[in-house]
Design a protein around this motif. Structure first.
Motif, PDB file in Angstrom:
ATOM      1  N   PRO A  63     -40.094  -9.590 -22.791  1.00  0.00           N
ATOM      2  CA  PRO A  63     -40.686  -9.934 -22.194  1.00  0.00           C
ATOM      3  C   PRO A  63     -41.881  -8.878 -21.596  1.00  0.00           C
ATOM      4  N   SER A  64     -43.026  -8.917 -22.140  1.00  0.00           N
ATOM      5  CA  SER A  64     -44.186  -7.931 -21.613  1.00  0.00           C
ATOM      6  C   SER A  64     -44.263  -8.447 -19.110  1.00  0.00           C
ATOM      7  N   LEU A  66     -46.630  -9.128 -17.919  1.00  0.00           N
ATOM      8  CA  LEU A  66     -47.970 -10.422 -18.113  1.00  0.00           C
ATOM      9  C   LEU A  66     -46.744 -11.060 -18.431  1.00  0.00           C
ATOM     10  N   GLN A  67     -46.139 -11.053 -19.646  1.00  0.00           N
ATOM     11  CA  GLN A  67     -44.656 -12.948 -19.869  1.00  0.00           C
ATOM     12  C   GLN A  67     -44.498 -13.122 -18.977  1.00  0.00           C
ATOM     13  N   GLU A  70     -46.258 -14.769 -16.152  1.00  0.00           N
ATOM     14  CA  GLU A  70     -46.321 -16.151 -16.353  1.00  0.00           C
ATOM     15  C   GLU A  70     -45.659 -16.946 -15.942  1.00  0.00           C
ATOM     16  N   GLU A  71     -44.412 -16.536 -16.501  1.00  0.00           N
ATOM     17  CA  GLU A  71     -43.237 -17.377 -16.552  1.00  0.00           C
ATOM     18  C   GLU A  71     -43.182 -18.038 -14.874  1.00  0.00           C
ATOM     19  N   ARG A  74     -45.363 -20.178 -13.170  1.00  0.00           N
ATOM     20  CA  ARG A  74     -44.801 -21.570 -14.115  1.00  0.00           C
ATOM     21  C   ARG A  74     -43.795 -22.074 -12.788  1.00  0.00           C
TER      22      ARG A  74
END
Length: 84
Positions: A63-64, A66-67, A70-71, A74
């Protein structure tokens, strides 16, 4: 102690770095270098980009940043909603 080697500038402006020096300092074909003029001398240094280029693709499929961010956000929102 300084090392002194002799080389010659070609008609194309190329200078051969002696094999012993290339071997000792890890210069291989395609090695990118910085050439700096300082006090009437030229200093040749590896850019360090070769190591970076070798790592390209090493993290493919992961995963990047950014990912991951975001995770994490969340999950944080879910925790906050559960605690209300």
């Amino acid at each position: 102690m300084s090392e002194i080697y002799r080389s010659r500038v070609s008609s194309k402006g190329q200078v051969v770095i002696p094999a012993e020096v290339r071997s000792r300092y890890g210069f291989t074909e395609g090695t990118e270098v910085f050439i700096t003029g300082e006090d009437g001398r030229l200093i040749v240094e590896k850019t360090g980009f070769d190591e970076i280029y070798q790592l390209q693709g090493a993290v493919r499929g992961l995963p990047s940043a950014l990912q991951l961010l975001e995770e994490e956000r969340r999950k944080e929102r879910e925790r906050e909603e559960r605690s209300r």
